[in-house]
Design an enzyme around this catalytic site. Structure first.
Site, PDB file in Angstrom:
ATOM      1  N   CYS A 110      10.836   9.127  13.086  1.00 34.17           N
ATOM      2  CA  CYS A 110      10.189   8.448  14.209  1.00 34.17           C
ATOM      3  C   CYS A 110      11.090   8.409  15.432  1.00 34.17           C
ATOM      4  O   CYS A 110      10.618   8.206  16.555  1.00 34.17           O
ATOM      5  CB  CYS A 110       9.779   7.032  13.811  1.00 34.17           C
ATOM      6  SG  CYS A 110      11.128   6.045  13.137  1.00 34.17           S
ATOM      7  N   GLU A 157       5.131   0.193  13.917  1.00 37.88           N
ATOM      8  CA  GLU A 157       6.202   1.111  14.310  1.00 37.88           C
ATOM      9  C   GLU A 157       5.581   2.490  14.258  1.00 37.88           C
ATOM     10  O   GLU A 157       5.356   3.035  13.174  1.00 37.88           O
ATOM     11  CB  GLU A 157       7.395   0.951  13.366  1.00 37.88           C
ATOM     12  CG  GLU A 157       8.671   1.563  13.922  1.00 37.88           C
ATOM     13  CD  GLU A 157       8.815   3.003  13.501  1.00 37.88           C
ATOM     14  OE1 GLU A 157       8.308   3.878  14.249  1.00 37.88           O
ATOM     15  OE2 GLU A 157       9.415   3.253  12.453  1.00 37.88           O
ATOM     16  N   LYS A 168       0.865  -1.180   0.000  1.00 39.46           N
ATOM     17  CA  LYS A 168       0.000   0.000   0.000  1.00 39.46           C
ATOM     18  C   LYS A 168       0.903   1.232   0.000  1.00 39.46           C
ATOM     19  O   LYS A 168       1.637   1.496   0.947  1.00 39.46           O
ATOM     20  CB  LYS A 168      -0.903  -0.018   1.232  1.00 39.46           C
ATOM     21  CG  LYS A 168      -1.510   1.317   1.641  1.00 39.46           C
ATOM     22  CD  LYS A 168      -2.417   1.935   0.598  1.00 39.46           C
ATOM     23  CE  LYS A 168      -3.005   3.235   1.128  1.00 39.46           C
ATOM     24  NZ  LYS A 168      -1.968   4.312   1.304  1.00 39.46           N
TER      25      LYS A 168
END
Length: 526
Positions: free
Chosen positions: A297, A260, A181
């Site tokens: 992140c 995550e 995706k």
């Protein structure tokens, strides 16, 4: 890749062919540096595409390690051969610098991951064959026999892309087909990568439906995709809200999902370290927090500094760096409003804004922003003051030594935690108090370094306790460990030798390392 502009809606890759999508809408990539839409229409697929992708991937039998390795190696070669075009396209779609970042750092990291995955597939080391000769039991990790759905994030158009990143490489190396995706932030880059990947599939002899690509889905179809029992596992890197919504759908169907989700990645500055190098630490923190406009992140979003000599010089240098900094380009149009909302939450909980705080132009930009709070304020609103702001935003909390334990106690789980301490040993007692707390809260504990670097290494841990990650025992970076998320442990009880997988047969025809009666060996069984 850079030929005539296509005006029709781009096709999706399903069942080993590029085919027209079931179009429920369209979207365009955007240049975040200018805010302008880029040429090309990408489909928002309907249910027919989702079900077709699942059905096609479910019919794929695992390739041999040789075919898998040939695919991964060839794909790496093709990426390198198109590196300049890919990097230029990714820079246009993300605003990330082509030189220094994309072409010279991230793209080589991506091809290295693919080649490491190829070597691991050939070595079969990830399978962990285990044999107990006395009990007549043997076990080995094997492919799921089902497709893995991969959702890529917006901040790494190559290294974490749904059709080239670590999750993709790990799932394919095990022998699972992938349903990718794409992220709306780099649609053209993902399409270009998928075309190269499909070429490598065809040239390597891998099953033609080993990769499916869907560009975008309405939320309900995303839930349908991850909640289909024919799916073997899901890998998601992105926002906490989106990841947890997908997790609910996957959990309801019993589909493992590996998340995550990012975190505030606390950095603890002990007084001896600050006294030794206040200006150096301020520069290091500012550079890490604003790297890539703070869109990592592992961005250090929360800094806890214990009061001591050098603190005033550190705060002055840090404040000056933020006040004089220019605005970096954000990845998406929605990033600046999200940062603004996060700042409102932080200031509403008592933090003081000392630098930045405003969206900027042209395109999508936000000023690097520094906030401060004391221990009393933090302890009054610990949840709100740990709000992750995905951007160049840092909250500095100053504490007295006798307040440290109380400030550490309410910290949430994070991907990383860093501790800076004196080189002379003067901070050792404080380190001994703080380390056991932070060790339980993070996947990767760091000393005297900022957390933004995530090296591709077999010893890397890029994950963490919930809600920073979906499971504390798994990593999304690091081969072969990352492969085990997409494998099934299968046992064999007194199964005849000729009927066993090659990794478990007495003669060990693969030559792989095996744990036999508690001892690692490559030897055949007598």
């Amino acid at each position: 890749m850079t030929g005539q502009v296509e005006t029709a809606v781009f096709p999706v890759l399903i069942g080993g062919e590029w085919r027209p999508a079931q179009v429920k809408g369209t979207l365009q990539a955007t240049n975040p540096a200018t805010g302008e839409a880029l040429e090309g229409l990408y489909p928002v697929s309907g249910q027919e595409d989702v079900l077709a992708a699942i059905a096609a991937a479910s019919g794929v039998t695992p390739g041999t390690p040789e075919h898998i390795a040939a695919f991964l190696q060839r794909y790496a070669e093709l990426i390198e051969g198109s590196g300049a075009e890919l990097s230029a396209l990714a820079a246009l779609e993300t605003g990330l610098p082509e030189k220094g970042r994309l072409l010279e750092t991230e793209l080589p990291r991506t091809t290295r991951q693919l080649r490491l995955a190829a070597d691991t597939a050939l070595s079969r080391s990830w399978t962990r064959p285990t044999i107990d000769t006395e009990a007549g039991l043997r076990s080995v990790l094997q492919p799921l026999g089902k497709p893995v759905v991969v959702f890529g994030p917006n901040n790494f158009p190559f290294a974490f892309n749904a059709v080239s990143g670590g999750d993709f490489a790990a799932a394919l190396a095990v022998g699972n087909p992938v349903i990718a995706k794409a992220h709306p932030g780099h649609l053209g880059t993902t399409r270009a990568l998928a075309r190269l990947a499909f070429q490598a599939v065809q040239e390597s002899g891998l099953h033609p439906a080993s990769l499916q690509l869907l560009y975008h889905l309405p939320p309900d179809l995303g839930f349908l995709l991850v909640g289909d029992a024919r799916v073997g596992a899901v890998a998601f890197t992105g926002s906490r809200g989106g990841g947890l919504a997908l997790k609910r759908a996957a959990d309801a169907a019993g589909v493992p999902i590996y998340l995550e989700l990012g975190s505030v990645n606390p950095v603890l500055l002990l007084p001896g370290a600050v006294a030794e190098r206040p200006a150096e630490l301020a520069k290091e923190l500012f550079n890490a927090n604003t790297l890539g406009a703070g869109q990592f992140c592992t961005n250090p979003g929360l800094v806890i500094a214990v009061e001591g000599p050098g603190q005033a010089a550190f705060v002055q240098a840090l404040t000056g760096a933020y006040q004089s900094a220019g605005s970096g380009v954000l990845l998406t149009e929605g990033a600046a409003p999200h940062i603004g909302a996060g700042l409102k939450t932080l200031t509403g909980a008592g933090a003081t804004l000392v630098a930045g705080g405003q969206a900027d132009t042209p395109g999508f930009r936000f000023q690097p922003s520094l906030l401060t709070a004391d221990a009393k304020t933090f302890l009054a609103h610990p949840d709100a003051l740990q709000t992750e702001v995905f951007g160049p935003v840092c909250l500095l909390v100053t504490v007295q030594e006798d307040e440290l334990d109380r400030v550490l106690a309410p910290l949430e789980a994070s991907l990383t935690a860093s501790i800076y301490s004196s080189a002379t040993g003067s901070d050792d007692a404080l380190y001994g108090r703080a380390e056991p707390v932070l060790r339980q809260l993070c996947g990767r504990l760091i000393n005297d370094r900022m957390p933004t670097g995530v090296a591709v290494s077999s010893a890397q841990m890029h994950g963490g306790p919930y809600p920073a990650g979906g499971h504390p025992g798994f990593t999304s970076v690091g081969i072969p460990a990352a492969l085990t998320r997409f494998a099934a442990l299968r046992g064999y009880d007194h199964v005849r030798d000729g009927r066993l997988p090659a990794e478990l047969q007495d003669a060990n025809p693969t030559g792989c390392w095996r744990l036999v009666d508690g001892r690692w060996t490559q030897e055949a069984l007598a």
